[in-house]
Structures are given as structure tokens and as C-alpha cells.
Motif scaffolding. Sequence first.
Motif, PDB file in Angstrom:
ATOM      1  N   PRO A 151       0.819  -1.221   0.000  1.00 20.35           N
ATOM      2  CA  PRO A 151       0.000   0.000   0.000  1.00 20.35           C
ATOM      3  C   PRO A 151       0.852   1.270   0.000  1.00 20.35           C
ATOM      4  CG  PRO A 151      -0.921  -1.607   1.505  1.00 20.35           C
ATOM      5  CD  PRO A 151       0.395  -2.161   1.048  1.00 20.35           C
ATOM      6  N   ILE A 152       0.251   2.379  -0.394  1.00 10.52           N
ATOM      7  CA  ILE A 152       1.002   3.618  -0.640  1.00 10.52           C
ATOM      8  C   ILE A 152       1.655   4.193   0.609  1.00 10.52           C
ATOM      9  CG2 ILE A 152      -0.235   4.281  -2.712  1.00 10.52           C
ATOM     10  CD1 ILE A 152      -2.129   5.901  -1.059  1.00 10.52           C
ATOM     11  N   ASP A 153       1.082   3.939   1.792  1.00 18.75           N
ATOM     12  CA  ASP A 153       1.743   4.310   3.033  1.00 18.75           C
ATOM     13  C   ASP A 153       1.168   3.455   4.160  1.00 18.75           C
ATOM     14  OD1 ASP A 153      -0.572   5.629   4.247  1.00 18.75           O
ATOM     15  OD2 ASP A 153      -0.166   7.340   2.952  1.00 18.75           O
ATOM     16  N   ALA A 154       1.681   3.653   5.358  1.00 20.75           N
ATOM     17  CA  ALA A 154       1.336   2.783   6.486  1.00 20.75           C
ATOM     18  C   ALA A 154      -0.117   2.910   6.929  1.00 20.75           C
ATOM     19  CB  ALA A 154       2.261   3.076   7.657  1.00 20.75           C
ATOM     20  N   SER A 155      -0.806   3.947   6.484  1.00 24.62           N
ATOM     21  CA  SER A 155      -2.201   4.118   6.901  1.00 24.62           C
ATOM     22  C   SER A 155      -3.163   3.274   6.071  1.00 24.62           C
ATOM     23  CB  SER A 155      -2.603   5.589   6.811  1.00 24.62           C
ATOM     24  OG  SER A 155      -2.654   6.022   5.455  1.00 24.62           O
ATOM     25  N   TRP A 156      -2.674   2.726   4.952  1.00 24.59           N
ATOM     26  CA  TRP A 156      -3.532   1.961   4.053  1.00 24.59           C
ATOM     27  C   TRP A 156      -3.276   0.466   4.194  1.00 24.59           C
ATOM     28  CZ3 TRP A 156      -7.336   4.123   1.057  1.00 24.59           C
ATOM     29  CH2 TRP A 156      -7.296   5.508   0.901  1.00 24.59           C
ATOM     30  N   MET A 166      -1.811  -2.637  11.281  1.00 26.01           N
ATOM     31  CA  MET A 166      -3.161  -2.774  11.831  1.00 26.01           C
ATOM     32  C   MET A 166      -4.152  -3.303  10.794  1.00 26.01           C
ATOM     33  SD  MET A 166      -2.599  -1.950  14.930  1.00 26.01           S
ATOM     34  CE  MET A 166      -4.266  -1.859  15.569  1.00 26.01           C
ATOM     35  N   CYS A 167      -3.665  -4.067   9.808  1.00 26.38           N
ATOM     36  CA  CYS A 167      -4.550  -4.615   8.772  1.00 26.38           C
ATOM     37  C   CYS A 167      -5.100  -5.963   9.251  1.00 26.38           C
ATOM     38  CB  CYS A 167      -3.796  -4.768   7.460  1.00 26.38           C
ATOM     39  SG  CYS A 167      -3.131  -3.201   6.833  1.00 26.38           S
ATOM     40  N   SER A 168      -5.981  -5.902  10.212  1.00 28.05           N
ATOM     41  CA  SER A 168      -6.467  -7.116  10.865  1.00 28.05           C
ATOM     42  C   SER A 168      -7.768  -7.638  10.262  1.00 28.05           C
ATOM     43  CB  SER A 168      -6.673  -6.848  12.362  1.00 28.05           C
ATOM     44  OG  SER A 168      -7.579  -5.772  12.551  1.00 28.05           O
ATOM     45  N   GLN A 169      -8.238  -7.034   9.184  1.00 24.63           N
ATOM     46  CA  GLN A 169      -9.407  -7.542   8.484  1.00 24.63           C
ATOM     47  C   GLN A 169      -9.171  -7.382   6.989  1.00 24.63           C
ATOM     48  OE1 GLN A 169     -12.547  -4.743   9.791  1.00 24.63           O
ATOM     49  NE2 GLN A 169     -12.611  -4.003   7.677  1.00 24.63           N
ATOM     50  N   SER A 170      -9.943  -8.107   6.202  1.00 28.03           N
ATOM     51  CA  SER A 170      -9.811  -7.990   4.757  1.00 28.03           C
ATOM     52  C   SER A 170     -10.528  -6.736   4.269  1.00 28.03           C
ATOM     53  CB  SER A 170     -10.386  -9.231   4.088  1.00 28.03           C
ATOM     54  OG  SER A 170     -11.750  -9.368   4.423  1.00 28.03           O
ATOM     55  N   HIS A 171     -10.356  -6.444   3.003  1.00 29.87           N
ATOM     56  CA  HIS A 171     -10.971  -5.262   2.394  1.00 29.87           C
ATOM     57  C   HIS A 171     -12.479  -5.278   2.660  1.00 29.87           C
ATOM     58  CE1 HIS A 171     -12.139  -2.251  -0.516  1.00 29.87           C
ATOM     59  NE2 HIS A 171     -10.879  -2.063  -0.896  1.00 29.87           N
ATOM     60  N   THR A 210      -1.830  -6.419 -12.628  1.00 29.14           N
ATOM     61  CA  THR A 210      -2.474  -6.798 -11.372  1.00 29.14           C
ATOM     62  C   THR A 210      -3.024  -5.537 -10.710  1.00 29.14           C
ATOM     63  OG1 THR A 210      -0.372  -6.619 -10.175  1.00 29.14           O
ATOM     64  CG2 THR A 210      -0.982  -8.796 -11.012  1.00 29.14           C
ATOM     65  N   VAL A 211      -3.899  -5.725  -9.736  1.00 32.70           N
ATOM     66  CA  VAL A 211      -4.505  -4.579  -9.063  1.00 32.70           C
ATOM     67  C   VAL A 211      -4.369  -4.739  -7.552  1.00 32.70           C
ATOM     68  CG1 VAL A 211      -6.796  -5.652  -9.051  1.00 32.70           C
ATOM     69  CG2 VAL A 211      -6.589  -3.164  -8.837  1.00 32.70           C
ATOM     70  N   LEU A 212      -4.174  -3.635  -6.877  1.00 29.80           N
ATOM     71  CA  LEU A 212      -4.182  -3.598  -5.417  1.00 29.80           C
ATOM     72  C   LEU A 212      -5.289  -2.660  -4.978  1.00 29.80           C
ATOM     73  CD1 LEU A 212      -2.966  -4.360  -2.679  1.00 29.80           C
ATOM     74  CD2 LEU A 212      -1.453  -2.373  -2.886  1.00 29.80           C
ATOM     75  N   ASN A 213      -6.381  -3.241  -4.483  1.00 31.86           N
ATOM     76  CA  ASN A 213      -7.453  -2.450  -3.881  1.00 31.86           C
ATOM     77  C   ASN A 213      -7.074  -2.161  -2.433  1.00 31.86           C
ATOM     78  OD1 ASN A 213      -9.824  -1.806  -5.558  1.00 31.86           O
ATOM     79  ND2 ASN A 213      -9.896  -4.013  -5.922  1.00 31.86           N
ATOM     80  N   MET A 214      -7.015  -0.874  -2.076  1.00 31.40           N
ATOM     81  CA  MET A 214      -6.602  -0.468  -0.732  1.00 31.40           C
ATOM     82  C   MET A 214      -7.767   0.158   0.019  1.00 31.40           C
ATOM     83  SD  MET A 214      -2.902   1.207  -1.759  1.00 31.40           S
ATOM     84  CE  MET A 214      -3.481   1.879  -3.322  1.00 31.40           C
ATOM     85  N   TRP A 215      -7.667   0.152   1.337  1.00 27.18           N
ATOM     86  CA  TRP A 215      -8.708   0.740   2.178  1.00 27.18           C
ATOM     87  C   TRP A 215      -8.096   1.183   3.507  1.00 27.18           C
ATOM     88  CZ3 TRP A 215     -10.083  -1.074   7.040  1.00 27.18           C
ATOM     89  CH2 TRP A 215      -9.501  -2.286   7.420  1.00 27.18           C
ATOM     90  N   ARG A 216      -8.803   2.049   4.183  1.00 28.22           N
ATOM     91  CA  ARG A 216      -8.443   2.444   5.548  1.00 28.22           C
ATOM     92  C   ARG A 216      -9.681   3.036   6.206  1.00 28.22           C
ATOM     93  NH1 ARG A 216      -4.591   7.779   4.415  1.00 28.22           N
ATOM     94  NH2 ARG A 216      -6.231   9.126   3.548  1.00 28.22           N
ATOM     95  N   ALA A 217      -9.651   3.136   7.513  1.00 22.78           N
ATOM     96  CA  ALA A 217     -10.751   3.782   8.233  1.00 22.78           C
ATOM     97  C   ALA A 217     -10.813   5.245   7.832  1.00 22.78           C
ATOM     98  CB  ALA A 217     -10.549   3.648   9.732  1.00 22.78           C
ATOM     99  N   LYS A 218     -12.007   5.800   7.848  1.00 20.76           N
ATOM    100  CA  LYS A 218     -12.212   7.182   7.436  1.00 20.76           C
ATOM    101  C   LYS A 218     -11.316   8.122   8.240  1.00 20.76           C
ATOM    102  CE  LYS A 218     -15.929  10.605   7.127  1.00 20.76           C
ATOM    103  NZ  LYS A 218     -15.479  11.444   8.248  1.00 20.76           N
TER     104      LYS A 218
END
Length: 687
Positions: A151-156, A166-171, A210-218
Motif C-alpha cells: 500500500p502507498i503508506d502505512a495508513s492503508w 493494523m490490517c487485521s481484516q480484509s478489504h 495486477t490490481v491492489l485495492n486499498m482501504w483504511r478507516a475514514k
Amino acid sequence: MPVSTRLKLFIVLSLAPCLWADKTYYFCPDDCNVEVGFGTCQEDGTCLCSPGHVGVDCSQVRAGLSLQKRRDGSHGYRFITRGEIEGDRRVADLAYSAGNGRMYASVYDSSGRDAVIEISSIGDTEADIPGWGESGPARPRNGSQPLPMVPIDASWCGTGIAAGNMCSQSHPGGRATPGWSDEYQTAHGWRDEGGYRDIALDSTRSFVYTVLNMWRAKQSDTSSESDVDDPYEYKFRIYRWDGRNGSLASTQNRSEIDFYTHSEGWILDAMTINDVDGTLIYKATPRDVNSKSHIGVLEVQNDVLISVKDVPISPSYLGKRCTTCATRRDAFRFNAATSASIHGDQYVIFVGSSRTENSDASYYPSVLKIHAEASKINDGGVDGPEMYFDGNNRKKIDHSTFKSVVAHGQYAYAGTASAGCRAGDCNILPGRIWMFSLTFTDVDDHGSLREVVLSAGENEGPEEINVHRMAVLPDETMNGGFLFALTGKSATSTSRIVKLEIGGPDTAASCTAQCFRRIASYISTEPLRAMVYAQDVLSLITASLTEPTVTYARLSTAEIISISPRYGPTSGASTIITIAGSGFPKESTLEGKSNFAACRFGFAIDEVDVFPIGGWVPAIVVNDTIVHCTVPQAGEISVRKDYGPLASGVSIVQLSFDGFHEHSVTNRDRLFNISLWTDDKTVYRFY
């Protein structure tokens, strides 16, 4: 003719030429299981099995594929990774390049990070022994594999559960999307936990995407209408890997050539390649519930991946039926895409689900067809022929979405997936595969659609609920052939690969030409989501959705369908049989062998197959559907008089394409022991 009379007549006829025999083969054993619809008894005492069943009494399921075995029962093309040595986990997709023989897999690495790995060859790993060795198919060592997609930085976070950050769940897009009740989850898209992880292969130019779908809390305190039902932020990045000079990791210090990062607030749902110009077409869903989904086009200019289109979908047909639906993000939530050539023009077929009424419960399978050329996509909004399977002008499929699609000849085939509904009034429906013309429009005659209904499980048979992948084994016309559908239920249950005959709209079991019907199914003991057809080796390659190890398998598409004649005399080796089937390879160099192919005849004791070397005979491959061989004497196949065809009158018949040695006892024994064989349940009968 009464059964008793017919039985007496048959015994007289069958015993007349061989009065010395202890036994003849049994007359229609178990009445061919006619009561359960597996087969019917014929005048000559053999069973005519219904489509999907084989065996002397039609009790066995026709597999349609073979995980080929040696004489000792070991499999030639099955490999279980060794934990940290390979590190592959939960394979989501496979892509195969026939041009260079390389295969690419979308995996999680040992740390849970999204990655693509390369397998250098799916062929034999030792020069003189067919099959893979102890290390599996050839692949670069871990230090030479592409680096993971970070991911682009540690928040993602990426799509899976990864160590650190803290990536303890999937997308969250791959689970119950906020605001949508669980029972309608899959009907809103996203095929499995983690979401879209597919590979797009530009085989002409040897680029792998390939694709990397990223997410983070609002992160922002700014409220919006979409925040009410979505507390997450999204972003995706598309990577381009270079396969032109061999390994993907041979240049760029194991990194991608380049990548394209989309603006924040979007999830990538599906992508594919325009096979003619090599552009990548994708569909993205916005975070904002009241925004339209977009179609994007990426192309390589001056060896740089750039965006040339990013426009909203403006579905005119849906707009006429439900104005408020057409302007929302969930007007289309696609799961898969494929390219197709129609009258010389290139198109993309997207499949998934759509909101067809102003209700969170009104999501049904849908199809959208658009031009693949960027120059033909309107900057103001993309539109194209649409189909909705919602009960108004389509057969209603409650709680379902389309999950897979493949185009072949003049047709496309779309496979459904169930929503996993838990509501009291919701029934889990069996998977369906719909066939439709590639030239469909909004106003087509919808009665021309055809479907094959699979099995819902429980008392009805195997749990073929979700059609995860499809692949085509084409015939010479490039319109017919066979369709393989990878099916299953949950991410932990077994999977089945269903084989269907394709080439026309006739869905009847009695069809003889232009058929669209199910004919076989192969069971895998592991959950599968990844499957690809490798035409140059006539095999399906699969990889399991498991951890901490993954099972890779290469399944032969060579299948025996029928034998003629079906029976012959116990003594004498004069009966030449014609074996009809599909997927037989063309003859190659013999390399000192007298024949390219061979038949073996054997029998089963307590469900263990026994194949004496006396039942091994040379075969002649006429074409990809016909093989000839000569039946050995029953005594050559039997271990002793009370075991084998001398006792039962029945022999199992299998094929190998690893050759036959006419001379040299040493070479004969070794070749017979290492040869790989189909696992068909076809039988030959002696009288």
C-alpha cells in the motif's frame, strides 16, 4: 420383449462362441440403475448411461477431467507448496501465456501481502519422466520473484489480513458492505472476502497487470451523505509487470515496470485487456453512493502506463426503467469482464449485478457491453447494450449475481453466484450458466436465451452454488467445444469443475448437435477459485484458496467418451476398438518409442485399480477425438482366474500419451511404471 425372454436369448447368444468360459459378463448389472435415471439396459446386455454417468452399471459420475496417475497410484501433476519455502497462500487467479509457457498467480505471500508470483513452466520438470518433481512446477526462487504490492503508506491496507499496519481484516468491499444487509451481500458484488484480485494478461506484448485495492478507516472529519453507510476510504493501484525478457522479476530490481494510481474514493471491480491494441479497460465503483460508476482505459504510451479515459457509465436502458437507479454507484457492481470480437470490432462484456428498483433488496444479475477502443467511448458517459435478469424481461434469479464470464464464437456464457442469503424466506439457488448472443441489444428477443441449471446440493447432489471461473476447450470450428465451470459453495468447502458441451442453443439431454448441456463433473478436495486453460498442453491448471499451503494441479482434458465395439471374445487379441473422446493430443516425436500413445486394460479390487503389464498395448491417435488400439486377451489382464476380467468379464480402459515400447524389457517396464494415465471409468466387456 419380456426381460426374462431377453435374458435367456442373451445368454444363449453370448455363450455360443465360448462354452468353455467360467462366466460371461453380467447382463445389465443393477438394471443399469434405471430407477434413479443413471442408465438403461440395452438388448445386448450392456448399459447405456445417461449424460454425466459412466461405469458398467452407470453408477459412477463422469469426471470429464483426469488428475493423471502412474501405475503405483501417484499423481504426476499435483504439488502442495511447502509453507515458507514457496510462501503462496489463498490463490485468487491464474493467467497462462502460451507464447512463453509461463503462468502467473495472484496470491498472498507468507506475510499476507498481495503479490503476483511466476511459474516458469507447467511442463515436466525432468527430461525423461512425465510429471512434476518433488519441488513442483518450475519457478524462480523466492528471491527472484516479484516484490509484493505494498500500500502507498502505512495508513492503508491491502485486500487481505496482513502483518503490521493494523490490517487485521480484509478489504471491507469483500465483506458485507456497510448499509447493505448481509443476505444481499454477494448480489451487490464482490466475489469473496478480499474482493477483486484478478490478473489481466496482455499476451501479445507479454505485459501482466495486477490490481491492489486499498482501504483504511475514514480519516477526515468532513461528513457527507455517503459517510452514513460507509466509514471507510478507498483507493486502487494497477501494476504493469514486464514479461518480455523472461521472468517478471528479471528487471527493475524485482519491481513492476510502472503503475497507475487512481484518485481516492474508488474500488476496482473488474478489468480485462483489449486483445488487439493491448489497452486495459476497467470498471470502478465510487465511495459516494449517489455517484455513477466509471469505466477507465489505460494504455502504454512511450513505455509509460497512462489513463486515456475515465468516464461515468450512463445506462440509457436502465434509466428508462428506474431513473434513480441509473445515477447511483450500485447501478452496476461488476465481478468479471472479458473481451470479445464482434464483426471485426472489439468489445468488453462486464457481468455482475444491478439495482433495478429503488430498494436495497432489488439487485439482480446484469450484463453490459461496451466498445473496447478508447476512441469509441464518449467522454460524456459510456453506454451500451444492457441485460437485466430481474423478472421483468428476464428469468428472475433472487439473491444472485453474475460472477464469471467467457466469450466463445458467437456466444458468451455467464455464471451466477448466490448471495449466501440467511433470511427466512430465502432459498440458496443452484448455480446457473446462461448463454447469450454477443450481438444482444436492449430490445432483443429475450426468449432466445438458454441456461443450464447446476446442482444446489443437499439431496440434489454436489453443492454447485457459485460459478467462480469458466474456461473453453474449443473445437476446430471455434464455435463449439467444451466449457469448464469451476463451482463451489463456501471458501472452505470442496469444489467441482463441471464440463458442459457447447456450440448451440439445444439444452436437451438427448441433444446430438449444437448442444448446450452439462455432461460431467470433477471433484476437488480443496476449495478452488483459480483455474486457467493451457491449450498447448491440453490441460486445466488449478490452485487452491488455502493457507498456509496451496495445492497446484494440472488436469488433463483428454477423456474417453465411448468405445466401439463395447465387447469382444475372452480369448484372442483380435478385437480392434475405436476410442472416441475429446482433448486427445496430436502425435509428437517418438524419441525411440514405437508408439506415441498407449491403452491399458485393468480391473478394480476393493476400489483399488490394478493394471498388469499384460494389459498394456500400443495405440494410434487418429485425431483429437479418435484413438485405435487392440484389446489383449482377458487372461493377460487378469492376475489369476478368479480376479480380473476372467472372473468378471469387465475391464477398465485408460489412455496414456507418454509412449509405448515394443521391444526391450527394461525400457518397457520402466516406461509402463512412469507413464501417466487418464482416470476414466470407461469399461470394455468380454464374453
